[in-house]
Design an enzyme around this catalytic site. Structure first.
Site: not given
Length: 432
Positions: A175, A317, A389
């Site tokens: 990111q 992820e 998650r």
């Protein structure tokens, strides 16, 4: 339905068969919203994900002067410069709540720097542990006045950013690179981002950013490894149709894997930049039957799940759900290349090792991954650490192990509103 805390995760007493339609991709939605807000005209983000993260992005862009109509399924975005063509007065100021959204905390500051005024950023307490300092230092090197090294911080913009060459260590998060690229075309000299450090994780997310920039007519040169050059120029207004969130497919496809049932995720794209597409190959390695048809992606679970040895560096992820599946497998697993997920919503490696062990799993935590060996699991409390998650991992375990209680399951609203009742509805006659 009433959501208690902790929530008794539904336990399957037989194969679960279901067809699910997932909400849109958070990664695509938030990139599309941000690009729409700096484009040269109004546009529409169709089938936008309605979740806490995407609503926070919409609110952030609204605070910066854009108009984001989130009332329907398709969100209309009018850039601030279209609403107010004249430069804003120096008195402009805004406060932005990033919540637990990494995309808001990291993507919005480079855009805020284009505004003439002070923009303050803060968020949930858990968010103050997530790294953002490298982005702030990068902005300083590009000529932006920044107050602070982490949440809370402030951007003191002058209405333009000189831009140019910036070297950044993006080994903690892709990111960091995407954030600079997304705003770079609006900088006076564009931006030339050079990574210096260990390999960048989650490269597919940078590829997603580059692909979307090119859709907006932005010239991007990524031919050289670890270097991305965005040339200055307009960002063309483009309507986006958001794909289903393939990372959010993890628990649903995992449900098929652990119950021996079949789950079909509708509208699975044949070509995509989403890292979640890797689930197809990973689940096949674990013994599942995987088929992509015109209806979507169908996964049928095997009689016994096999463990895997997988480098998840680019798809970190997916680790929590995969770790849950590995804890239920009949052979050992090694998930590696994922030291960077220690800096996600929580230290996911430590959290997974702790919570899986608490249910009886045989887990060894390494600096960059987990080793998981077959063991008999039992019910118990599964903590989520305000991490959606982790909650996904907990409900997958609960489907296979009776008596799993998932703490703060409502943290799933980050990317999937009303996840818990939707999840429970899939079990029907297969729960007790």
């Amino acid at each position: 339905m009433t959501i208690s805390d902790p929530w008794p995760a539904p336990h399957a007493r037989g194969p679960v068969d279901a067809v699910v339609t997932l909400p849109g991709s958070k990664s695509l939605t938030n990139r599309a919203l941000l690009l729409a807000a700096i484009a040269d005209g109004p546009s529409v983000v169709r089938r936008a994900l309605r979740s806490r993260d995407s609503l926070l992005m919409a609110q952030a862009l609204t605070a910066l002067g854009s108009r984001v109509d989130t009332s329907g399924e398709d969100w209309e975005v009018t850039p601030a410069e279209i609403i107010e063509p004249e430069p804003q007065h120096r008195a402009f100021s805004a406060t932005i709540d990033v919540g637990l959204a990494g995309t808001v905390m990291r993507f919005v500051p480079p855009v805020a720097a284009l505004h003439d005024g002070l923009v303050a950023f803060d968020g949930d307490e858990h968010m103050r542990q997530r790294p953002v300092g490298r982005i702030l230092d990068a902005l300083r090197s590009l000529g932006v006045c920044v107050h602070g090294q982490g949440l809370p911080f402030a951007i003191d913009g002058t209405g333009s950013v000189p831009g140019g060459v910036v070297t950044i260590d993006a080994s903690e998060s892709s990111q960091f690179v995407s954030a600079l690229l997304l705003a770079g075309a609006r900088y006076d000299a564009g931006v030339d981002v050079r990574h210096d450090g260990k390999p960048v994780p989650s490269l597919p997310h940078i590829e997603m950013t580059v692909a979307m920039l090119r859709e907006h007519g932005v010239e991007v040169d990524d031919a050289e490894p670890n270097r991305w050059v965005v040339h200055p120029g307009p960002v063309k207004a483009v309507d986006h149709l958001i794909e289903p969130d393939l990372s959010n497919a993890g628990p649903f496809l995992g449900l098929a894997a652990v119950t021996g049932g079949t789950v079909t995720v509708r509208d699975w794209p044949r070509q995509t930049t989403q890292p979640g597409d890797a689930l197809r190959d990973l689940l096949q390695q674990m013994g599942c039957h995987v088929e992509l048809t015109a209806d979507g992606l169908s996964v049928t679970g095997p009689d016994e799940l096999r463990g895997i040895d997988a480098d998840l560096h680019d798809v970190g992820e997916l680790t929590p759900v995969l770790a849950a599946l590995c804890a239920l497998a009949t052979t050992p697993s090694h998930l590696r290349g994922i030291a960077h997920i220690r800096g996600h919503e929580t230290d996911r490696l430590a959290a997974l090792a702790t919570e899986l062990t608490g249910l009886g799993a045989d887990v060894t935590e390494h600096q960059d991954g987990l080793e998981i060996r077959p063991a008999r699991l039992s019910g118990g409390l599964f903590h989520t650490y305000a991490d959606h998650r982790m909650a996904h991992a907990g409900v997958v375990l609960g489907a296979a192990v009776d008596g799993v209680l998932v703490e703060n399951v409502e943290t799933t609203a980050k990317t999937f509103t009303d996840f818990a009742p939707f999840w429970a509805s899939l079990f029907a006659a297969s729960i007790h």
